[in-house]
Scaffold this motif. Sequence first.
Motif, PDB file in Angstrom:
ATOM      1  N   HIS A  28       0.830  -1.199   0.000  1.00 53.15           N
ATOM      2  CA  HIS A  28       0.000   0.000   0.000  1.00 53.15           C
ATOM      3  C   HIS A  28       0.867   1.253   0.000  1.00 53.15           C
ATOM      4  O   HIS A  28       0.616   2.193  -0.764  1.00 53.15           O
ATOM      5  CB  HIS A  28      -0.927  -0.005   1.211  1.00 53.15           C
ATOM      6  N   ASN A  29       1.892   1.292   0.841  1.00 50.63           N
ATOM      7  CA  ASN A  29       2.779   2.447   0.899  1.00 50.63           C
ATOM      8  C   ASN A  29       3.541   2.626  -0.405  1.00 50.63           C
ATOM      9  O   ASN A  29       3.731   3.753  -0.867  1.00 50.63           O
ATOM     10  CB  ASN A  29       3.761   2.315   2.066  1.00 50.63           C
ATOM     11  N   THR A  30       3.976   1.549  -1.010  1.00 52.69           N
ATOM     12  CA  THR A  30       4.710   1.632  -2.270  1.00 52.69           C
ATOM     13  C   THR A  30       3.826   2.206  -3.373  1.00 52.69           C
ATOM     14  O   THR A  30       4.249   3.090  -4.127  1.00 52.69           O
ATOM     15  CB  THR A  30       5.220   0.242  -2.677  1.00 52.69           C
ATOM     16  N   VAL A  31       2.601   1.727  -3.464  1.00 54.73           N
ATOM     17  CA  VAL A  31       1.670   2.214  -4.489  1.00 54.73           C
ATOM     18  C   VAL A  31       1.320   3.678  -4.232  1.00 54.73           C
ATOM     19  O   VAL A  31       1.293   4.498  -5.154  1.00 54.73           O
ATOM     20  CB  VAL A  31       0.398   1.341  -4.523  1.00 54.73           C
ATOM     21  N   GLU A  32       1.078   4.023  -2.972  1.00 57.75           N
ATOM     22  CA  GLU A  32       0.738   5.400  -2.642  1.00 57.75           C
ATOM     23  C   GLU A  32       1.880   6.359  -2.976  1.00 57.75           C
ATOM     24  O   GLU A  32       1.653   7.449  -3.520  1.00 57.75           O
ATOM     25  CB  GLU A  32       0.385   5.497  -1.167  1.00 57.75           C
ATOM     26  N   GLN A  33       3.110   5.960  -2.704  1.00 56.44           N
ATOM     27  CA  GLN A  33       4.259   6.796  -3.036  1.00 56.44           C
ATOM     28  C   GLN A  33       4.408   6.963  -4.543  1.00 56.44           C
ATOM     29  O   GLN A  33       4.738   8.054  -5.027  1.00 56.44           O
ATOM     30  CB  GLN A  33       5.532   6.203  -2.443  1.00 56.44           C
ATOM     31  N   ALA A  34       4.158   5.916  -5.298  1.00 56.26           N
ATOM     32  CA  ALA A  34       4.254   5.993  -6.760  1.00 56.26           C
ATOM     33  C   ALA A  34       3.198   6.937  -7.328  1.00 56.26           C
ATOM     34  O   ALA A  34       3.482   7.742  -8.225  1.00 56.26           O
ATOM     35  CB  ALA A  34       4.105   4.604  -7.370  1.00 56.26           C
ATOM     36  N   ILE A  35       1.980   6.861  -6.815  1.00 51.12           N
ATOM     37  CA  ILE A  35       0.921   7.755  -7.288  1.00 51.12           C
ATOM     38  C   ILE A  35       1.238   9.196  -6.939  1.00 51.12           C
ATOM     39  O   ILE A  35       1.032  10.111  -7.752  1.00 51.12           O
ATOM     40  CB  ILE A  35      -0.441   7.318  -6.707  1.00 51.12           C
ATOM     41  N   ASN A  36       1.770   9.432  -5.752  1.00 50.29           N
ATOM     42  CA  ASN A  36       2.138  10.796  -5.366  1.00 50.29           C
ATOM     43  C   ASN A  36       3.251  11.341  -6.245  1.00 50.29           C
ATOM     44  O   ASN A  36       3.249  12.530  -6.578  1.00 50.29           O
ATOM     45  CB  ASN A  36       2.541  10.845  -3.896  1.00 50.29           C
TER      46      ASN A  36
END
Length: 70
Positions: A28-36
Amino acid sequence: MPSAVAARRGCAGDPVQGGGRSARRFVHNTVEQAINRLRQHRAVATRYDKRRYVHLGTTTAAALVIRLRS
């Protein structure tokens, strides 16, 4: 000592190989960082493109720039 359920899931401490909550949090954190990171690019954040395939190309180009810089 891990329980039988944790043993079936795989290594409980490694977020990549399984382990329930920590693995989900890691992904979840990895995906959220990529979207940001993608949202930092103006054309992707505002979506000026009218057509779907043009927006996909813009997003892909922004992702390539992010990947090459890291």
